[in-house]
Design a protein around this motif. Sequence first.
Motif, PDB file in Angstrom:
ATOM      1  N   LEU A 174       0.835  -1.207   0.000  1.00  0.00           N
ATOM      2  CA  LEU A 174       0.000   0.000   0.000  1.00  0.00           C
ATOM      3  C   LEU A 174       0.869   1.256   0.000  1.00  0.00           C
ATOM      4  CD1 LEU A 174      -2.810  -0.974   2.554  1.00  0.00           C
ATOM      5  CD2 LEU A 174      -2.867  -1.094   0.055  1.00  0.00           C
ATOM      6  N   VAL A 175       1.974   1.217   0.738  1.00  0.00           N
ATOM      7  CA  VAL A 175       2.908   2.346   0.722  1.00  0.00           C
ATOM      8  C   VAL A 175       3.490   2.512  -0.679  1.00  0.00           C
ATOM      9  CG1 VAL A 175       5.075   3.240   1.659  1.00  0.00           C
ATOM     10  CG2 VAL A 175       3.451   2.082   3.172  1.00  0.00           C
ATOM     11  N   LEU A 176       3.819   1.397  -1.310  1.00  0.00           N
ATOM     12  CA  LEU A 176       4.329   1.441  -2.687  1.00  0.00           C
ATOM     13  C   LEU A 176       3.325   2.092  -3.626  1.00  0.00           C
ATOM     14  CD1 LEU A 176       6.161   0.633  -5.088  1.00  0.00           C
ATOM     15  CD2 LEU A 176       5.072  -1.628  -5.017  1.00  0.00           C
ATOM     16  N   PHE A 177       2.069   1.680  -3.558  1.00  0.00           N
ATOM     17  CA  PHE A 177       1.043   2.255  -4.438  1.00  0.00           C
ATOM     18  C   PHE A 177       0.865   3.751  -4.171  1.00  0.00           C
ATOM     19  CE2 PHE A 177      -1.108  -2.151  -4.045  1.00  0.00           C
ATOM     20  CZ  PHE A 177      -0.189  -2.689  -4.937  1.00  0.00           C
ATOM     21  N   ALA A 178       0.863   4.121  -2.892  1.00  0.00           N
ATOM     22  CA  ALA A 178       0.668   5.525  -2.540  1.00  0.00           C
ATOM     23  C   ALA A 178       1.796   6.389  -3.089  1.00  0.00           C
ATOM     24  CB  ALA A 178       0.578   5.673  -1.020  1.00  0.00           C
ATOM     25  N   ILE A 179       3.027   5.932  -2.911  1.00  0.00           N
ATOM     26  CA  ILE A 179       4.174   6.712  -3.394  1.00  0.00           C
ATOM     27  C   ILE A 179       4.178   6.761  -4.922  1.00  0.00           C
ATOM     28  CG2 ILE A 179       6.699   6.745  -3.499  1.00  0.00           C
ATOM     29  CD1 ILE A 179       6.752   5.764  -0.651  1.00  0.00           C
ATOM     30  N   THR A 180       3.755   5.682  -5.560  1.00  0.00           N
ATOM     31  CA  THR A 180       3.670   5.680  -7.025  1.00  0.00           C
ATOM     32  C   THR A 180       2.646   6.705  -7.505  1.00  0.00           C
ATOM     33  OG1 THR A 180       4.252   3.322  -7.086  1.00  0.00           O
ATOM     34  CG2 THR A 180       3.237   4.257  -9.052  1.00  0.00           C
ATOM     35  N   LEU A 181       1.502   6.775  -6.844  1.00  0.00           N
ATOM     36  CA  LEU A 181       0.487   7.771  -7.213  1.00  0.00           C
ATOM     37  C   LEU A 181       0.998   9.187  -6.984  1.00  0.00           C
ATOM     38  CD1 LEU A 181      -2.745   6.073  -5.790  1.00  0.00           C
ATOM     39  CD2 LEU A 181      -2.038   6.243  -8.180  1.00  0.00           C
ATOM     40  N   LEU A 182       1.748   9.390  -5.907  1.00  0.00           N
ATOM     41  CA  LEU A 182       2.344  10.709  -5.669  1.00  0.00           C
ATOM     42  C   LEU A 182       3.369  11.041  -6.746  1.00  0.00           C
ATOM     43  CD1 LEU A 182       2.857  10.629  -1.782  1.00  0.00           C
ATOM     44  CD2 LEU A 182       1.141  11.944  -3.052  1.00  0.00           C
ATOM     45  N   ALA A 183       4.104  10.014  -7.169  1.00  0.00           N
ATOM     46  CA  ALA A 183       5.152  10.226  -8.175  1.00  0.00           C
ATOM     47  C   ALA A 183       4.579  10.706  -9.496  1.00  0.00           C
ATOM     48  CB  ALA A 183       5.943   8.931  -8.383  1.00  0.00           C
ATOM     49  N   ILE A 184       3.442  10.154  -9.901  1.00  0.00           N
ATOM     50  CA  ILE A 184       2.891  10.530 -11.208  1.00  0.00           C
ATOM     51  C   ILE A 184       2.238  11.903 -11.174  1.00  0.00           C
ATOM     52  CG2 ILE A 184       2.540   8.121 -11.843  1.00  0.00           C
ATOM     53  CD1 ILE A 184      -0.402   8.421 -11.323  1.00  0.00           C
ATOM     54  N   GLN A 185       2.019  12.434  -9.961  1.00  0.00           N
ATOM     55  CA  GLN A 185       1.453  13.775  -9.841  1.00  0.00           C
ATOM     56  C   GLN A 185       2.520  14.825  -9.551  1.00  0.00           C
ATOM     57  OE1 GLN A 185      -1.402  13.120  -6.648  1.00  0.00           O
ATOM     58  NE2 GLN A 185      -3.069  13.065  -8.131  1.00  0.00           N
ATOM     59  N   ALA A 186       3.712  14.366  -9.146  1.00  0.00           N
ATOM     60  CA  ALA A 186       4.735  15.282  -8.647  1.00  0.00           C
ATOM     61  C   ALA A 186       5.315  16.151  -9.752  1.00  0.00           C
ATOM     62  CB  ALA A 186       5.844  14.494  -7.968  1.00  0.00           C
ATOM     63  N   GLU A 187       5.564  17.408  -9.388  1.00  0.00           N
ATOM     64  CA  GLU A 187       6.260  18.320 -10.288  1.00  0.00           C
ATOM     65  C   GLU A 187       7.740  18.407  -9.912  1.00  0.00           C
ATOM     66  OE1 GLU A 187       4.912  19.611 -12.887  1.00  0.00           O
ATOM     67  OE2 GLU A 187       2.869  18.920 -12.441  1.00  0.00           O
ATOM     68  N   LYS A 188       8.027  18.114  -8.612  1.00  0.00           N
ATOM     69  CA  LYS A 188       9.393  18.162  -8.116  1.00  0.00           C
ATOM     70  C   LYS A 188       9.753  16.821  -7.469  1.00  0.00           C
ATOM     71  CE  LYS A 188       9.077  23.123  -7.100  1.00  0.00           C
ATOM     72  NZ  LYS A 188       9.204  24.177  -6.043  1.00  0.00           N
ATOM     73  N   ALA A 189      11.014  16.709  -7.075  1.00  0.00           N
ATOM     74  CA  ALA A 189      11.524  15.530  -6.352  1.00  0.00           C
ATOM     75  C   ALA A 189      11.331  14.238  -7.138  1.00  0.00           C
ATOM     76  CB  ALA A 189      10.861  15.417  -4.973  1.00  0.00           C
ATOM     77  N   LYS A 190      11.392  14.329  -8.447  1.00  0.00           N
ATOM     78  CA  LYS A 190      11.230  13.138  -9.275  1.00  0.00           C
ATOM     79  C   LYS A 190      12.306  12.091  -8.992  1.00  0.00           C
ATOM     80  CE  LYS A 190       7.671  13.948 -12.100  1.00  0.00           C
ATOM     81  NZ  LYS A 190       6.537  13.013 -12.287  1.00  0.00           N
ATOM     82  N   LYS A 191      13.541  12.564  -8.700  1.00  0.00           N
ATOM     83  CA  LYS A 191      14.628  11.636  -8.456  1.00  0.00           C
ATOM     84  C   LYS A 191      14.380  10.792  -7.211  1.00  0.00           C
ATOM     85  CE  LYS A 191      18.253  14.334 -10.742  1.00  0.00           C
ATOM     86  NZ  LYS A 191      19.552  15.042 -10.574  1.00  0.00           N
ATOM     87  N   TYR A 193      11.441   9.914  -5.983  1.00  0.00           N
ATOM     88  CA  TYR A 193      10.434   8.909  -6.337  1.00  0.00           C
ATOM     89  C   TYR A 193      11.030   7.828  -7.228  1.00  0.00           C
ATOM     90  CZ  TYR A 193       6.831  12.013  -4.467  1.00  0.00           C
ATOM     91  OH  TYR A 193       6.059  12.793  -3.639  1.00  0.00           O
ATOM     92  N   ALA A 194      11.925   8.234  -8.132  1.00  0.00           N
ATOM     93  CA  ALA A 194      12.538   7.275  -9.051  1.00  0.00           C
ATOM     94  C   ALA A 194      13.409   6.262  -8.310  1.00  0.00           C
ATOM     95  CB  ALA A 194      13.382   8.012 -10.090  1.00  0.00           C
ATOM     96  N   ILE A 195      13.876   6.622  -7.122  1.00  0.00           N
ATOM     97  CA  ILE A 195      14.636   5.682  -6.283  1.00  0.00           C
ATOM     98  C   ILE A 195      13.704   4.890  -5.381  1.00  0.00           C
ATOM     99  CG2 ILE A 195      16.350   5.499  -4.437  1.00  0.00           C
ATOM    100  CD1 ILE A 195      17.665   8.038  -5.610  1.00  0.00           C
ATOM    101  N   ALA A 196      12.765   5.586  -4.748  1.00  0.00           N
ATOM    102  CA  ALA A 196      11.899   4.957  -3.751  1.00  0.00           C
ATOM    103  C   ALA A 196      10.976   3.904  -4.359  1.00  0.00           C
ATOM    104  CB  ALA A 196      11.074   6.020  -3.029  1.00  0.00           C
ATOM    105  N   VAL A 197      10.370   4.217  -5.505  1.00  0.00           N
ATOM    106  CA  VAL A 197       9.393   3.291  -6.092  1.00  0.00           C
ATOM    107  C   VAL A 197      10.011   1.956  -6.481  1.00  0.00           C
ATOM    108  CG1 VAL A 197       7.856   2.906  -8.063  1.00  0.00           C
ATOM    109  CG2 VAL A 197       7.749   5.059  -6.800  1.00  0.00           C
ATOM    110  N   PRO A 198      11.096   1.917  -7.274  1.00  0.00           N
ATOM    111  CA  PRO A 198      11.670   0.607  -7.611  1.00  0.00           C
ATOM    112  C   PRO A 198      12.237  -0.130  -6.398  1.00  0.00           C
ATOM    113  CG  PRO A 198      13.021   2.381  -8.499  1.00  0.00           C
ATOM    114  CD  PRO A 198      11.755   3.004  -8.024  1.00  0.00           C
ATOM    115  N   LEU A 199      12.760   0.607  -5.415  1.00  0.00           N
ATOM    116  CA  LEU A 199      13.281  -0.052  -4.207  1.00  0.00           C
ATOM    117  C   LEU A 199      12.159  -0.756  -3.457  1.00  0.00           C
ATOM    118  CD1 LEU A 199      15.497  -0.662  -2.154  1.00  0.00           C
ATOM    119  CD2 LEU A 199      15.050   1.588  -1.114  1.00  0.00           C
ATOM    120  N   LEU A 200      11.073  -0.033  -3.214  1.00  0.00           N
ATOM    121  CA  LEU A 200       9.925  -0.648  -2.530  1.00  0.00           C
ATOM    122  C   LEU A 200       9.339  -1.777  -3.367  1.00  0.00           C
ATOM    123  CD1 LEU A 200       8.073   2.486  -1.101  1.00  0.00           C
ATOM    124  CD2 LEU A 200       9.288   0.736   0.205  1.00  0.00           C
TER     125      LEU A 200
END
Length: 499
Positions: A174-191, A193-200
């Motif tokens: 669920l944390v993975l899904f939540a962070i993924t949804l935040l990532a696709i909406q994010a304008e900043k801090a893409k890097k 999310y790009a680390i956190a999502v594949p790690l999780l």
Amino acid sequence: MSREFFEKHVFNRKRVFWLVAVIFVVSLIPLVYIARFGHPSADDFSYGNHTVHVWRETGSLPQVLSAAVTGTRYVYNTWQGSFVAVFLMTLHPAVFGENLYMFGIAGVILGFVAAMIFFLKVVFMNCLGADKYAFGIIAVLFTFVAMQFVFCPVEGFFWYNSAMYYTGFHSLSLVLFAITLLAIQAEKAKKIYAIAVPLLAFLVGGSNFVTALTSAVVMALIAVYCAVIRRRGWLIPAIGTVALVAALTIAVISPGNDVRQEYFERMNPVSAVFTSFYYGFRFIELVVPGAVFLAFLCMIPLIYKITKASNFSFRLPPVAVALMYGVYVSTFTPNLFSWSSFGPARVVNINFFAFQFFLLFSLVYCIGSFAQYVKRKDTSAVRKRYAWLEKPAVSVILAICFVASCVYVGFTDADGMISISATRSLVSGEARVYHEEFSARLEILQNPEIREAELPVFSVTPHVLFHALDITPDPTFWTNTAMARFYDKDTVILVPRGD
């Protein structure tokens, strides 16, 4: 007093939220408190055997971690491929001291609550634009139902091996899904999310096959949605999907899986997939209590308001519901394939959680589609026809029915709701007696002069604490030999109580 007074001062969302939040927190107190009486059993001893002796001999955390890696490798080659989960199994809290076991239980419970609320916060506030009180009511009620009516409490929260393996990784997904949804909406801090999502995603992929498979399906759907519908933001979920599938593949090709499979009857994979769709309906009939449906009915007016004001486009509801049903029933496929059945109770817990999400998101999507239709046809006649959906009194009436059903369950089935069962065990003294009897066993097990341990049968078996896979009168039974190795005994045997 006027209707306006009640809607403004009695039924307003802020007051309702704080009411349900207080009830929810109160319901958690007996669950966290009774954790202090929890103790290891069965597989806790099997998997912890690789690390407990190193800890006792050296007290060195690095050496224990090295032993955990060695133990994980051994299990990977001889029993099962879920390498991330097995690594954590070898490090359960009782390895470092039996009095620490309760922290593993409390961690699973609180982690589950936090993950559920975080994920629903992202869905309702970040994606649908709900206000914090509307989201809060839905999130708290949803999490309350998930915990109170869980199919098997001991395997869901109070037996570390099972709780971490299934409920714990369900929470992580669920944390993975939540962070993924935040990532696709994010304008900043893409890097980040790009680390956190594949790690999780990699961690989830190395967990149990049920969570890993369903998570892979969800992540792939998010990536496809972003690529086809949004036409942007698809890269991070796509990378996450690849990482998850990579870890799942490592787990699937484990030599140990073939060893384990010899004990079970396998189903043809194609048959397993199609049978899953049937099992999804059977599960609802056999497992889901009626009170669950009443809880979701309570949410309808709030969901209607949220989705009517949302900018999200709820297109093609039948297609969306069909896809969500497919995600839900994918939780049945791994055990149908390997067991030709539902699987153990701990898996049924995950099926139950998945069904809840299917029901919630199906309601959200269908009600959202209808609400958007009403908004497009927003004439006085249409508003008047559907105005009842937005009245707080409707939710109150449904809430009364839900509370009444919970009271009925409490009076007719002492173990039907987890907090009531835990409270009963605490008030009656049953939990303390169980703890004292396990402590008496522990004195025998920790006595180096006793090589053949004779352990009395428990006089009480608290519903939320006692796991059915206790030791037996047969010293060669696997639970007996696992406990014997864990405590350095020649044999362990269950004997009748002398008192």
